[in-house]
Design a protein around this motif. Structure first.
Motif, PDB file in Angstrom:
ATOM      1  N   VAL A 224     -40.342  70.725  50.165  1.00 37.48           N
ATOM      2  CA  VAL A 224     -39.935  72.367  50.449  1.00 37.48           C
ATOM      3  C   VAL A 224     -38.826  73.401  49.871  1.00 37.48           C
ATOM      4  O   VAL A 224     -38.236  74.197  49.424  1.00 37.48           O
ATOM      5  N   ALA A 225     -37.829  71.925  49.623  1.00 40.05           N
ATOM      6  CA  ALA A 225     -36.937  72.611  48.775  1.00 40.05           C
ATOM      7  C   ALA A 225     -36.605  73.060  47.558  1.00 40.05           C
ATOM      8  O   ALA A 225     -36.251  73.870  46.820  1.00 40.05           O
ATOM      9  N   HIS A 226     -37.916  72.216  46.412  1.00 37.25           N
ATOM     10  CA  HIS A 226     -38.401  72.652  45.484  1.00 37.25           C
ATOM     11  C   HIS A 226     -38.800  74.690  45.636  1.00 37.25           C
ATOM     12  O   HIS A 226     -38.502  75.078  44.868  1.00 37.25           O
ATOM     13  N   GLU A 227     -39.308  74.516  46.747  1.00 31.54           N
ATOM     14  CA  GLU A 227     -39.839  76.153  46.567  1.00 31.54           C
ATOM     15  C   GLU A 227     -38.812  77.063  46.914  1.00 31.54           C
ATOM     16  O   GLU A 227     -39.100  78.085  47.070  1.00 31.54           O
ATOM     17  N   VAL A 228     -37.742  76.544  47.969  1.00 29.66           N
ATOM     18  CA  VAL A 228     -37.172  77.426  48.283  1.00 29.66           C
ATOM     19  C   VAL A 228     -36.443  77.559  46.666  1.00 29.66           C
ATOM     20  O   VAL A 228     -35.292  79.028  46.711  1.00 29.66           O
TER      21      VAL A 228
END
Length: 238
Positions: A224-228
């Protein structure tokens, strides 16, 4: 007598790290732990700001469970880091251990892990991370096996404290001197900062939002952090 019993394990650990690059030491010691102990996997996490930073794992399953604890914010690893004391979960399928970390226990059992033994790297005054050992069958470690596990944890602690930082680390020179996993997790903190700005919340709540989103989607907080960070996912809309 005890020192003589520990000599073979010490020799295995010494051979595992002899002549290897500093950044490869955690991987080698995880693999040595699996050879020395009746466990199926091992992982190492560093103490981070609000969550453990996965550093090294002996295999894909150990890496998955390490990431799962980081995503959930719960599990033996976090408890050992908080207390600076070993946390042994002898049976994650029933009884007290299953109820202490119900979601993590369920996730671990789903991939065939029945017991977890988490040892702090350091002590109550200074804990730099944890060594997690995973086993496919429930049960306790023997006294000799606990001594061997502590020896591995001690070796990891010394190795991590001795690894180069800053300019000594070479071209990175930014503190991300341990492994690609540690480098990747820098994005988690970037994502926390972005969620803080989007939702106007404190860092603890931003991290909780990331974790909740990841868990609801059956993914890791790192995913999720990658996408954010890539601006593919935002938290400022309902």
């Amino acid at each position: 007598m005890r020192d003589r019993e520990r000599e073979p394990a010490a020799e295995v650990l010494a051979r595992a790290v002899r002549g290897v690059d500093a950044g490869d030491v955690p991987d080698r010691l995880c693999a040595a732990a699996v050879r020395l102990l009746p466990v199926s996997g091992a992982s190492v996490s560093l103490c981070g700001d609000g969550m453990p930073v996965p550093l090294s794992a002996s295999g894909a399953r150990a890496a998955h469970l390490m990431e799962m604890q980081a995503t959930l914010g719960d599990g033996p690893c976090l408890r050992a880091a908080e207390t600076g004391a070993p946390v042994f979960a002898r049976d994650l399928t029933t009884g007290r251990d299953a109820s202490r970390w119900p979601v993590f226990a369920q996730q671990a059992a789903a991939v065939g892990v029945r017991a977890v033994y988490a040892l702090p790297l350091g002590d109550r005054s200074v804990c730099v991370g944890t060594l997690d050992l995973y086993r496919d069958v429930p049960g306790d470690l023997t006294a000799d096996e606990v001594r061997t596990a502590r020896l591995v944890a001690d070796a990891l602690t010394v190795a991590l404290m001795a690894l180069p930082r800053g300019e000594e680390a070479g071209r990175r020179g930014d503190g991300l001197w341990l492994s690609p996993l540690a480098t990747d997790h820098d994005e988690v903190y970037q994502a926390v900062g972005m969620v803080m700005a989007q939702r106007k919340v404190a860092s603890a709540e931003a991290l909780a939002l990331l974790r909740a989103h990841a868990f609801a989607a059956g993914r890791t907080v790192l995913d999720v952090a990658h996408e954010v960070v890539a601006r593919q996912t935002r938290f400022d809309t309902d």
